[in-house]
Scaffold this motif. Structure first.
Motif, short mmCIF file in Angstrom:
data_model
loop_
_atom_site.label_atom_id
_atom_site.label_comp_id
_atom_site.label_asym_id
_atom_site.label_seq_id
_atom_site.Cartn_x
_atom_site.Cartn_y
_atom_site.Cartn_z
N LEU A 128 -33.35 105.06 -10.48
CA LEU A 128 -34.74 105.21 -10.91
C LEU A 128 -35.56 104.05 -10.36
N LEU A 157 -39.82 109.78 -8.51
CA LEU A 157 -40.53 110.08 -9.74
C LEU A 157 -41.90 110.67 -9.44
N TRP A 175 -42.45 111.12 -15.93
CA TRP A 175 -41.37 110.31 -15.35
C TRP A 175 -40.09 110.47 -16.14
N ALA A 178 -38.43 113.73 -15.39
CA ALA A 178 -37.71 113.66 -14.12
C ALA A 178 -36.39 112.91 -14.28
N THR A 179 -36.36 111.90 -15.12
CA THR A 179 -35.11 111.19 -15.41
C THR A 179 -34.09 112.14 -16.03
N GLY A 204 -38.52 101.83 -13.66
CA GLY A 204 -37.32 102.65 -13.77
C GLY A 204 -36.33 102.10 -14.77
#
Length: 488
Positions: A128, A157, A175, A178-179, A204
Motif C-alpha cells: 500500500l 489506490l 482507499w 481498495a485495500t 498506506g
C-alpha cells in the motif's frame, strides 16, 4: 437576582463579531494568496472517473484493473492529447514527448502490479503506497518478497498515478475499500493456510493498521499475519484538521485555485507534486478514525488480536508525527511481538549550532522508559566522531540493551533520513543517491546536488534538497526478510 453590567451582557456578541471579522480576513488572505500562484493546468482540472468504495467492494481484481485502464485512457485523451503548446515541454510528465512521460518506460509503475514468484507461492504480500504516491514506492520491497517465493500485489489506490486533480474527488473510504480488494485477491491466490503480510508506506501504513483493526472485529475479512509499516501516517499536523476551510473560496469558480494547497510543475513520473486540499483532509479523516479505533479497542482489550507489527520510522519526519507512532499506536499495544525501528539523526554531521535543540533531543523525548511491551530498536552512530552505525535493541518486557554493529555508515553529506526516503535504496534509478544506470526514468532526482545560479532550473531547487533514498535500506530489507522467513 443580580443583573450583569451591560458591557458583560454584550461581551459574547462582541466576541462572535470579532471571530466573524477574523474569519473574513483570513478568507480574504487565502483568496489573495491563491490568486498570486500559477494558473491551473489540465492535470489540475480533469478528474478521471474511478470506482468508489461500494463498487470496489463488489469488484474483483480484473474489474478493478479495467476501471484503472479507463482512468488512464481519460488522461491520455483529455490531458496528454489536449495539451496547449506551452505545456509541451520536457519538464512535464504529461507531455508524450517528454523523457519523463511514464508510457515511455519499460513498465509504468503508476499502475497496479502483481509480482509472481518462480514456483508455488509460499505466501502473499499486499503493498500500500502513500498519498500522492504510486505502487512505484514499494516495488523494491515487493521484489524481495517475490524473490523469497511470495506473490506481491501492489495496488494503485484510487485517485493516484493519473493526475493530481483526481485527489479532489476521493475519500479515504475509497482507499480502504481498495485495500480490502487487494487483500481478497491475495488470499484468493494463496488459499487459507499460507501467510499473508500487508506492507504500508506513509498513508498506506495508516490503511494497513486500519484494515487490521477492522479484520480483528469482522470475521469476514481475511486477517493478515504481519504488518510492515514504513513511515506510517498514524498522526499528521494540526493544519490538516482545518484544511477543508482553506478550500471554501473554491466554491466560487473564480477562486478554483483555493482548492489547492500547492500548484507545482509535474516533473516526477510516479508522484504528484501539486496537492489539493482534499488530500490533506482525507488523510486527517483517516488518522482520526484510526486513532479512535485504536483507543476503543485498547479500552476493550482487543488489540492482542492485531498481528505483530514491524515499523520503520525516522526520528525526524516533516510529513507525519513520529510521536503519534509511539504514543497513539505502540504505547497501546499489548505484548504481541511488535517492534519499532527508529533511525536516529547523523550525530557526526558536523552541523554544530545549525541543528535545532529539539532535533538533537528528539530521540530521548520519543521513547518511554523500558520495560515496554514491544521491542525498541535504534539505528544510530557507533560513537562520537564515527560515521559507522550500529543497532541498539531492547526486547519487549526487558531493560537490557543489546548492541550490534552494522556494516553500514552515514554518508558524510547527510544529516538525517526523511519521510520519503525510507523505502528506496540508494541505487534506485529515480530517487537514489547512486542510481543504477540500467534504470532510466528521464531524470535522476536523488543524485542531483543543486548548486549553481538562480533561474537556471525549470523547478525550484528546494524541491531537490530533501533526501529521497535510504543509505540503510539493506538493513530495512534484511529485517523484513526475517519476517518473511527462509527462501524456498
Amino acid at each position: 437576582m443580580m443583573r450583569l453590567p451591560s458591557f458583560l451582557r454584550r461581551l459574547p456578541r462582541r466576541i462572535a463579531l470579532l471571530a466573524a471579522a477574523l474569519a473574513l480576513v483570513l478568507l480574504a488572505l487565502r483568496v489573495w494568496d491563491t490568486q498570486r500562484g500559477p494558473p491551473l493546468r489540465p492535470w489540475h482540472l480533469v478528474v478521471p472517473e474511478e470506482l468508489r468504495a461500494e463498487a470496489i467492494d463488489a469488484a474483483d481484481w480484473p474489474a478493478y484493473l479495467a476501471a484503472e485502464e479507463a482512468a488512464f485512457a481519460t488522461v491520455r485523451a483529455e490531458v496528454t492529447g489536449a495539451l496547449e503548446p506551452e505545456d509541451r515541454i520536457p519538464a512535464n510528465r504529461y507531455f508524450a514527448g517528454s523523457p519523463l512521460h511514464p508510457a515511455r518506460f519499460a513498465r509504468d509503475w503508476n499502475r497496479s502490479f502483481v509480482l509472481e514468484p518462480a514456483g508455488e507461492p509460499q505466501g502473499a504480500v499486499v503493498l500500500l503506497h502513500g498519498l500522492t504516491d504510486t505502487p512505484f514506492s514499494l516495488r523494491h520491497v515487493g521484489a524481495r518478497y517475490a524473490e523469497r517465493g511470495w506473490v506481491a500485489i501492489g495496488i494503485r489506490l484510487p485517485a493516484h498515478g493519473t493526475v493530481p486533480a483526481a485527489l479532489t474527488d476521493v475519500t479515504w473510504e475509497d482507499w480502504l475499500a481498495a485495500t480490502r480488494l487487494a487483500v481478497r485477491e491475495a488470499r484468493r491466490r494463496l488459499g487459507p493456510e499460507r501467510p499473508l503480510h500487508v506492507v504500508g508506506f506513509s498513508n498506506g501504513g495508516a490503511l494497513a493498521v486500519k484494515y487490521a483493526l477492522d479484520a480483528a472485529e469482522d470475521p469476514r475479512l481475511p486477517r493478515p499475519d504481519r504488518l510492515v509499516l514504513v513511515s506510517p501516517m498514524v498522526g499528521i499536523t494540526a493544519f490538516a484538521r482545518f484544511a477543508g476551510l482553506a478550500a471554501l473560496p473554491a466554491l466560487l469558480p473564480r477562486f478554483a485555485k483555493a482548492a489547492w494547497l500547492g500548484i507545482l510543475p509535474e516533473f516526477i513520473p510516479f508522484k504528484y507534486n501539486s496537492f489539493p486540499v482534499n488530500g490533506a483532509r482525507q488523510s486527517h479523516r483517516l488518522t482520526m478514525a484510526l486513532q479512535a479505533q485504536l483507543q476503543r479497542q485498547a479500552a476493550e482489550g482487543r488489540l492482542a488480536r492485531l498481528p505483530p507489527m514491524l515499523t520503520f520510522q525516522s526520528v525526524v519526519d516533516f510529513t507525519v508525527s513520529t510521536r503519534a507512532v509511539v504514543a497513539a499506536l505502540y504505547e497501546r499495544l499489548p505484548a504481541q511481538g511488535s517492534e519499532l525501528v527508529l533511525f536516529d539523526i547523523n550525530r557526526n554531521a558536523k552541523l554544530g549550532p545549525l541543528l535545532t535543540p529539539a532535533t538533537e533531543a528528539a530521540l530521548e523525548r520519543l521513547l518511554p522508559p523500558a520495560p515496554r511491551h514491544w521491542r525498541a530498536t535504534i539505528v544510530t552512530n557507533a560513537g562520537p566522531g564515527q560515521d559507522a552505525v550500529l543497532e541498539r535493541s531492547t526486547e519487549g518486557g526487558g531493560t537490557e540493551e543489546r548492541v550490534r554493529p552494522l556494516d553500514l555508515a552515514w554518508p558524510r553529506e547527510i544529516y538525517s533520513l526523511s519521510h520519503v526516503a525510507l523505502p528506496f535504496p540508494v541505487t534506485d534509478g529515480l530517487y537514489g543517491l547512486d542510481p543504477d544506470p540500467a534504470e532510466a526514468y528521464g531524470v535522476q532526482l536523488g543524485a542531483l546536488a543543486p548548486r549553481g545560479e538562480r533561474g537556471v532550473l525549470a523547478i525550484a531547487p528546494d524541491a531537490l534538497l530533501r533526501l529521497s533514498s535510504n543509505p540503510f535500506f539493506p538493513y530495512l530489507l534484511a529485517r523484513i526478510e526475517e519476517a518473511i522467513g527462509p527462501a524456498p
